[in-house]
Design a protein around this motif. Sequence first.
Motif, PDB file in Angstrom:
ATOM      1  N   PRO A   7     -14.937   2.074  -8.715  1.00  0.00           N
ATOM      2  CA  PRO A   7     -14.660   1.954  -7.286  1.00  0.00           C
ATOM      3  C   PRO A   7     -13.175   1.764  -6.970  1.00  0.00           C
ATOM      4  N   GLU A   8     -12.438   1.109  -7.853  1.00  0.00           N
ATOM      5  CA  GLU A   8     -11.006   0.923  -7.595  1.00  0.00           C
ATOM      6  C   GLU A   8     -10.269   2.257  -7.689  1.00  0.00           C
ATOM      7  N   ARG A   9     -10.610   3.063  -8.686  1.00  0.00           N
ATOM      8  CA  ARG A   9      -9.979   4.377  -8.828  1.00  0.00           C
ATOM      9  C   ARG A   9     -10.334   5.263  -7.629  1.00  0.00           C
ATOM     10  N   GLU A  10     -11.591   5.206  -7.200  1.00  0.00           N
ATOM     11  CA  GLU A  10     -12.028   6.004  -6.060  1.00  0.00           C
ATOM     12  C   GLU A  10     -11.317   5.565  -4.774  1.00  0.00           C
ATOM     13  N   ALA A  11     -11.113   4.257  -4.611  1.00  0.00           N
ATOM     14  CA  ALA A  11     -10.404   3.751  -3.427  1.00  0.00           C
ATOM     15  C   ALA A  11      -8.968   4.267  -3.404  1.00  0.00           C
ATOM     16  N   MET A  12      -8.308   4.240  -4.554  1.00  0.00           N
ATOM     17  CA  MET A  12      -6.927   4.751  -4.620  1.00  0.00           C
ATOM     18  C   MET A  12      -6.877   6.245  -4.301  1.00  0.00           C
ATOM     19  N   ALA A  14      -8.938   7.876  -2.378  1.00  0.00           N
ATOM     20  CA  ALA A  14      -9.181   8.032  -0.946  1.00  0.00           C
ATOM     21  C   ALA A  14      -7.936   7.701  -0.139  1.00  0.00           C
ATOM     22  N   ILE A  15      -7.188   6.689  -0.554  1.00  0.00           N
ATOM     23  CA  ILE A  15      -5.949   6.343   0.149  1.00  0.00           C
ATOM     24  C   ILE A  15      -4.928   7.469   0.011  1.00  0.00           C
ATOM     25  N   LYS A  16      -4.852   8.071  -1.165  1.00  0.00           N
ATOM     26  CA  LYS A  16      -3.928   9.204  -1.338  1.00  0.00           C
ATOM     27  C   LYS A  16      -4.312  10.350  -0.419  1.00  0.00           C
ATOM     28  N   LEU A  17      -5.608  10.613  -0.293  1.00  0.00           N
ATOM     29  CA  LEU A  17      -6.057  11.664   0.616  1.00  0.00           C
ATOM     30  C   LEU A  17      -5.769  11.291   2.069  1.00  0.00           C
ATOM     31  N   ALA A  18      -5.930  10.020   2.410  1.00  0.00           N
ATOM     32  CA  ALA A  18      -5.614   9.575   3.776  1.00  0.00           C
ATOM     33  C   ALA A  18      -4.145   9.813   4.081  1.00  0.00           C
ATOM     34  N   GLY A  19      -3.294   9.568   3.095  1.00  0.00           N
ATOM     35  CA  GLY A  19      -1.861   9.783   3.296  1.00  0.00           C
ATOM     36  C   GLY A  19      -1.487  11.239   3.453  1.00  0.00           C
ATOM     37  N   GLY A  55      -8.627  -8.150  -5.257  1.00  0.00           N
ATOM     38  CA  GLY A  55      -7.693  -8.569  -4.218  1.00  0.00           C
ATOM     39  C   GLY A  55      -6.343  -7.911  -4.381  1.00  0.00           C
ATOM     40  N   ASP A  56      -5.884  -7.793  -5.619  1.00  0.00           N
ATOM     41  CA  ASP A  56      -4.621  -7.115  -5.877  1.00  0.00           C
ATOM     42  C   ASP A  56      -4.691  -5.661  -5.458  1.00  0.00           C
ATOM     43  N   LEU A  57      -5.820  -5.021  -5.729  1.00  0.00           N
ATOM     44  CA  LEU A  57      -5.981  -3.623  -5.361  1.00  0.00           C
ATOM     45  C   LEU A  57      -5.919  -3.453  -3.849  1.00  0.00           C
ATOM     46  N   ALA A  58      -6.565  -4.332  -3.121  1.00  0.00           N
ATOM     47  CA  ALA A  58      -6.541  -4.236  -1.656  1.00  0.00           C
ATOM     48  C   ALA A  58      -5.110  -4.332  -1.146  1.00  0.00           C
TER      49      ALA A  58
END
Length: 73
Positions: A7-12, A14-19, A55-58
């Motif tokens: 999930p952490e890799r997937e979140a990162m 998704a953020i790259k795609l958002a950017g 928390g660090d990932l967020a």
Amino acid sequence: MDSEYDPEREAMAAIKLAGATHGADEQRWIGIAQAWLELARRQHSCGHGDAERSGDLAGRLRRTLRTRVADRD
């Protein structure tokens, strides 16, 4: 939670795609990243990892998003 997804890799991702997108698409990817972060938190709270990492990932995701938005301006 046994899964082929991190999930952490997937979140990162998704953020790259958002950017890389704008408007409604950007908001959708941010929502997807938040959902992956919630899964990571739940995974960590069930004893499947270090809660500090979540928390660090967020924080990293928020900084990445702010940087990408600032780079557009």
